[in-house]
Design a protein around this motif. Structure first.
Motif, PDB file in Angstrom:
ATOM      1  N   LEU A  39     -13.099  20.848 -51.966  1.00 13.32           N
ATOM      2  CA  LEU A  39     -11.920  20.203 -51.607  1.00 13.32           C
ATOM      3  C   LEU A  39     -11.144  21.187 -50.656  1.00 13.32           C
ATOM      4  CD1 LEU A  39     -10.853  17.928 -54.457  1.00 13.32           C
ATOM      5  CD2 LEU A  39     -11.847  17.077 -52.193  1.00 13.32           C
ATOM      6  N   ASP A  40     -10.746  22.317 -51.110  1.00 10.27           N
ATOM      7  CA  ASP A  40     -10.161  23.405 -50.324  1.00 10.27           C
ATOM      8  C   ASP A  40     -10.487  23.581 -48.874  1.00 10.27           C
ATOM      9  OD1 ASP A  40      -8.213  23.679 -52.378  1.00 10.27           O
ATOM     10  OD2 ASP A  40      -9.055  25.489 -53.303  1.00 10.27           O
ATOM     11  N   ALA A  41     -12.027  23.838 -49.193  1.00 11.81           N
ATOM     12  CA  ALA A  41     -12.727  23.894 -48.007  1.00 11.81           C
ATOM     13  C   ALA A  41     -12.663  22.731 -46.674  1.00 11.81           C
ATOM     14  CB  ALA A  41     -14.211  24.045 -48.004  1.00 11.81           C
ATOM     15  N   ILE A  42     -12.539  21.374 -47.483  1.00 11.29           N
ATOM     16  CA  ILE A  42     -12.238  20.253 -46.772  1.00 11.29           C
ATOM     17  C   ILE A  42     -11.086  20.379 -46.245  1.00 11.29           C
ATOM     18  CG2 ILE A  42     -12.313  17.762 -46.676  1.00 11.29           C
ATOM     19  CD1 ILE A  42     -14.662  17.904 -48.557  1.00 11.29           C
ATOM     20  N   ASP A  43     -10.027  20.629 -46.920  1.00  8.63           N
ATOM     21  CA  ASP A  43      -8.865  20.501 -46.386  1.00  8.63           C
ATOM     22  C   ASP A  43      -8.358  21.589 -45.119  1.00  8.63           C
ATOM     23  OD1 ASP A  43      -5.980  19.857 -46.559  1.00  8.63           O
ATOM     24  OD2 ASP A  43      -5.431  21.876 -47.691  1.00  8.63           O
ATOM     25  N   GLU A  48      -7.882  22.618 -39.607  1.00  8.09           N
ATOM     26  CA  GLU A  48      -8.418  23.184 -38.166  1.00  8.09           C
ATOM     27  C   GLU A  48      -8.543  21.998 -37.246  1.00  8.09           C
ATOM     28  OE1 GLU A  48      -8.734  26.298 -37.040  1.00  8.09           O
ATOM     29  OE2 GLU A  48      -7.657  26.899 -39.091  1.00  8.09           O
ATOM     30  N   LEU A  49      -9.240  20.989 -37.560  1.00  6.57           N
ATOM     31  CA  LEU A  49      -9.623  19.961 -36.933  1.00  6.57           C
ATOM     32  C   LEU A  49      -8.130  19.110 -36.183  1.00  6.57           C
ATOM     33  CD1 LEU A  49     -11.672  18.143 -35.610  1.00  6.57           C
ATOM     34  CD2 LEU A  49     -11.567  16.366 -37.550  1.00  6.57           C
ATOM     35  N   LYS A  50      -6.949  19.073 -36.841  1.00  8.31           N
ATOM     36  CA  LYS A  50      -5.783  18.667 -36.641  1.00  8.31           C
ATOM     37  C   LYS A  50      -5.171  19.529 -35.434  1.00  8.31           C
ATOM     38  CE  LYS A  50      -1.151  16.974 -38.003  1.00  8.31           C
ATOM     39  NZ  LYS A  50      -0.746  17.264 -36.924  1.00  8.31           N
ATOM     40  N   LYS A  51      -5.373  20.741 -35.619  1.00  8.60           N
ATOM     41  CA  LYS A  51      -4.960  21.826 -34.589  1.00  8.60           C
ATOM     42  C   LYS A  51      -5.598  21.505 -33.403  1.00  8.60           C
ATOM     43  CE  LYS A  51      -3.670  25.448 -37.921  1.00  8.60           C
ATOM     44  NZ  LYS A  51      -3.955  26.730 -38.332  1.00  8.60           N
ATOM     45  N   ASP A  54      -4.322  18.381 -31.646  1.00  9.57           N
ATOM     46  CA  ASP A  54      -2.955  18.794 -30.991  1.00  9.57           C
ATOM     47  C   ASP A  54      -3.112  19.322 -29.661  1.00  9.57           C
ATOM     48  OD1 ASP A  54      -1.994  17.312 -33.258  1.00  9.57           O
ATOM     49  OD2 ASP A  54      -1.340  19.114 -34.382  1.00  9.57           O
ATOM     50  N   LYS A  55      -4.034  20.268 -29.667  1.00 10.88           N
ATOM     51  CA  LYS A  55      -4.085  21.033 -28.425  1.00 10.88           C
ATOM     52  C   LYS A  55      -4.668  20.118 -27.364  1.00 10.88           C
ATOM     53  CE  LYS A  55      -4.971  25.669 -30.653  1.00 10.88           C
ATOM     54  NZ  LYS A  55      -5.831  26.465 -30.591  1.00 10.88           N
ATOM     55  N   GLN A  56      -5.871  19.296 -27.744  1.00  8.60           N
ATOM     56  CA  GLN A  56      -6.219  18.081 -26.742  1.00  8.60           C
ATOM     57  C   GLN A  56      -5.336  17.189 -26.301  1.00  8.60           C
ATOM     58  OE1 GLN A  56      -9.320  18.451 -25.446  1.00  8.60           O
ATOM     59  NE2 GLN A  56      -9.583  20.313 -26.375  1.00  8.60           N
ATOM     60  N   ASP A  57      -4.522  16.821 -27.225  1.00  9.12           N
ATOM     61  CA  ASP A  57      -3.280  15.837 -26.833  1.00  9.12           C
ATOM     62  C   ASP A  57      -2.424  16.338 -25.996  1.00  9.12           C
ATOM     63  OD1 ASP A  57      -4.414  13.938 -28.690  1.00  9.12           O
ATOM     64  OD2 ASP A  57      -2.958  14.381 -30.143  1.00  9.12           O
ATOM     65  N   ASN A  58      -2.005  17.560 -26.077  1.00  8.59           N
ATOM     66  CA  ASN A  58      -1.284  18.482 -25.225  1.00  8.59           C
ATOM     67  C   ASN A  58      -1.864  18.650 -23.886  1.00  8.59           C
ATOM     68  OD1 ASN A  58       0.752  18.795 -27.323  1.00  8.59           O
ATOM     69  ND2 ASN A  58       0.183  20.649 -27.744  1.00  8.59           N
ATOM     70  N   ARG A  59      -3.137  18.871 -23.837  1.00 11.57           N
ATOM     71  CA  ARG A  59      -3.929  19.186 -22.669  1.00 11.57           C
ATOM     72  C   ARG A  59      -3.881  17.828 -21.789  1.00 11.57           C
ATOM     73  NH1 ARG A  59      -8.651  22.845 -25.085  1.00 11.57           N
ATOM     74  NH2 ARG A  59      -7.318  24.756 -24.996  1.00 11.57           N
TER      75      ARG A  59
END
Length: 82
Positions: A39-43, A48-51, A54-59
């Motif tokens: 669960l820690d690995a999934i979290d 990382e996926l959210k980051k 977010d970068k793709q949304d900004n681009r």
């Protein structure tokens, strides 16, 4: 009817059952620990996926803003030079 049971036999059965319960409890604790690690690995992966998202949304926002400003510039050019 009288049934005779040796106390030693009863105690041996109880001890065996307690050992099995202890083993099962140990197995449960080990499995819980493994699940917590997973669960820690999934979290971490989700963070990382959210980051990245977010970068793709900004681009994407920058690209859309740039296209909009370019379109305004083109429209202004045609408006000033009919």
């Amino acid at each position: 009817t009288t049934v005779e049971i040796r106390l030693e036999d009863v105690l041996i059965k109880m001890e065996n059952r307690l050992e099995r319960i202890e083993n099962e409890l140990t197995d449960l604790k080990v499995n819980q620990s493994r699940m917590e690690e997973k669960l820690d690995a999934i979290d971490t992966s989700l963070s990382e996926l959210k980051k990245q998202t977010d970068k793709q949304d900004n681009r994407l926002w920058l690209l859309i803003s740039g296209m909009f400003l370019s379109l305004l510039g083109i429209l202004a050019k045609f408006a000033l030079n009919p």
